[in-house]
Write a protein that holds these residues in place. Structure first.
Motif, mmCIF file in Angstrom:
data_model
loop_
_atom_site.group_PDB
_atom_site.id
_atom_site.type_symbol
_atom_site.label_atom_id
_atom_site.label_comp_id
_atom_site.label_asym_id
_atom_site.label_seq_id
_atom_site.Cartn_x
_atom_site.Cartn_y
_atom_site.Cartn_z
ATOM 1 N N LEU A 1 1.277 -1.493 0.239
ATOM 2 C CA LEU A 1 0.407 0.167 -0.402
ATOM 3 C C LEU A 1 0.820 1.489 -0.270
ATOM 4 N N LEU A 2 2.004 0.986 0.669
ATOM 5 C CA LEU A 2 3.032 2.452 0.146
ATOM 6 C C LEU A 2 2.970 2.536 -1.324
ATOM 7 N N LEU A 3 2.746 1.786 -2.296
ATOM 8 C CA LEU A 3 2.844 2.009 -3.746
ATOM 9 C C LEU A 3 1.522 2.291 -3.958
ATOM 10 N N ALA A 4 0.457 2.165 -3.601
ATOM 11 C CA ALA A 4 -0.811 2.724 -3.989
ATOM 12 C C ALA A 4 -1.176 3.879 -4.422
ATOM 13 N N SER A 5 -0.186 4.695 -4.038
ATOM 14 C CA SER A 5 -0.702 6.178 -5.138
ATOM 15 C C SER A 5 -0.218 5.721 -6.331
ATOM 16 N N LEU A 6 0.654 4.820 -6.971
ATOM 17 C CA LEU A 6 1.180 5.140 -7.969
ATOM 18 C C LEU A 6 0.088 4.101 -9.107
ATOM 19 N N CYS A 7 -0.610 3.021 -8.841
ATOM 20 C CA CYS A 7 -1.518 2.540 -8.991
ATOM 21 C C CYS A 7 -2.421 4.181 -9.846
ATOM 22 N N GLY A 8 -2.987 5.167 -9.075
ATOM 23 C CA GLY A 8 -3.693 6.376 -9.611
ATOM 24 C C GLY A 8 -2.301 6.629 -10.940
ATOM 25 N N LEU B 1 6.353 13.626 -4.432
ATOM 26 C CA LEU B 1 7.500 13.623 -3.861
ATOM 27 C C LEU B 1 7.443 14.537 -2.452
ATOM 28 N N ILE B 2 6.754 15.496 -3.043
ATOM 29 C CA ILE B 2 6.457 16.771 -2.129
ATOM 30 C C ILE B 2 4.963 16.109 -0.785
ATOM 31 N N SER B 3 3.770 15.330 -1.877
ATOM 32 C CA SER B 3 3.150 14.943 -0.441
ATOM 33 C C SER B 3 3.553 14.402 0.598
ATOM 34 N N ALA B 4 4.895 13.350 -0.364
ATOM 35 C CA ALA B 4 4.558 12.260 0.585
ATOM 36 C C ALA B 4 6.045 12.627 1.505
ATOM 37 N N LEU B 5 6.928 13.693 1.484
ATOM 38 C CA LEU B 5 7.976 14.242 1.900
ATOM 39 C C LEU B 5 7.154 15.058 3.221
ATOM 40 N N ILE B 6 6.042 15.859 3.330
ATOM 41 C CA ILE B 6 5.220 16.045 4.171
ATOM 42 C C ILE B 6 4.377 15.733 5.012
ATOM 43 N N ASN C 1 -1.024 10.415 -0.962
ATOM 44 C CA ASN C 1 1.133 10.874 -0.080
ATOM 45 C C ASN C 1 1.105 10.005 1.722
ATOM 46 N N PRO C 2 0.724 11.619 1.697
ATOM 47 C CA PRO C 2 0.860 12.550 3.210
ATOM 48 C C PRO C 2 0.116 11.117 4.147
ATOM 49 N N LEU C 3 -1.595 9.930 3.543
ATOM 50 C CA LEU C 3 -1.632 9.498 4.480
ATOM 51 C C LEU C 3 -1.397 8.081 4.438
ATOM 52 N N ILE C 4 -0.770 7.694 3.310
ATOM 53 C CA ILE C 4 0.111 6.420 3.178
ATOM 54 C C ILE C 4 0.961 6.479 4.095
ATOM 55 N N MET C 5 1.989 7.471 3.690
ATOM 56 C CA MET C 5 3.616 7.768 4.883
ATOM 57 C C MET C 5 2.903 7.199 6.137
ATOM 58 N N ILE C 6 1.996 8.016 6.543
ATOM 59 C CA ILE C 6 2.176 8.392 7.962
ATOM 60 C C ILE C 6 0.807 7.162 8.449
ATOM 61 N N GLN C 7 0.045 6.242 7.919
ATOM 62 C CA GLN C 7 -0.401 5.294 8.237
ATOM 63 C C GLN C 7 0.729 3.964 8.588
#
Length: 169
Positions: free
Chosen positions: A33-40, A64-69, A108-114
């Protein structure tokens, strides 16, 4: 009709190859799921190749920006509900201001936090995954039979193209 079916099969196969390679190479440590946003992102790269959100500026910048945030917010504040909301709002603002909006990257922010992601995930998972998608899309689009848009159509086109956001034209 046969032409449409062939085109859909071709772009679907390309998306599958790109995502498969991204998962194989990055081996997301916590979860795929760390790569879930890549599916979109594959929808933009393989189906909406000419859209501003598919351009490298939006693809790389947005992810990169959203994951970093998300990572920074998690590292500073842990994973409370308000942190998810804060990270998402900051992401919206920064992506709009930098004109690097790539809608799938909004997750990405939600994925990274989760995932309780660390800074290493930014390179080892996000950057590598996005790079694989972009390289496969560039190669795949050039292998496409007949007339096709080659990815990337433009390298640095802003997304959105203007700063007239939403209802505030």
């Amino acid at each position: 009709m046969l032409k449409i079916v062939k085109r859909l099969a071709w772009v679907s196969l390309g998306a599958m190859v790109a995502l498969g390679l991204a998962l194989i190479v990055t081996k997301p440590p916590a979860s795929p799921l760390l790569l879930a946003s890549l599916c979109g992102s594959t929808i933009f790269l393989f189906g909406l190749t000419g859209a501003p959100a598919a351009k490298p500026r939006a693809l790389f910048g947005g992810h990169l920006i959203s994951a970093l945030i998300g990572i920074v917010c998690y590292q500073l504040f842990d994973d409370a509900l308000w942190v998810y909301l804060l990270a998402e709002v900051i992401t919206l603002v920064v992506l709009l201001l930098t004109q690097t909006v790539h809608p799938p990257a909004g997750a990405n922010p939600l994925i990274m936090i989760q995932a309780h992601a660390g800074f290493g995930h930014l390179v080892a998972v996000v950057l590598v995954g996005v790079t694989i998608l972009a390289v496969v899309a560039a190669i795949w689009s050039r292998l496409t039979p007949g007339k096709a848009l080659h990815y990337p159509v433009k390298w640095n086109e802003p997304s959105p193209q203007s700063k007239d956001w939403s209802v505030w034209g």
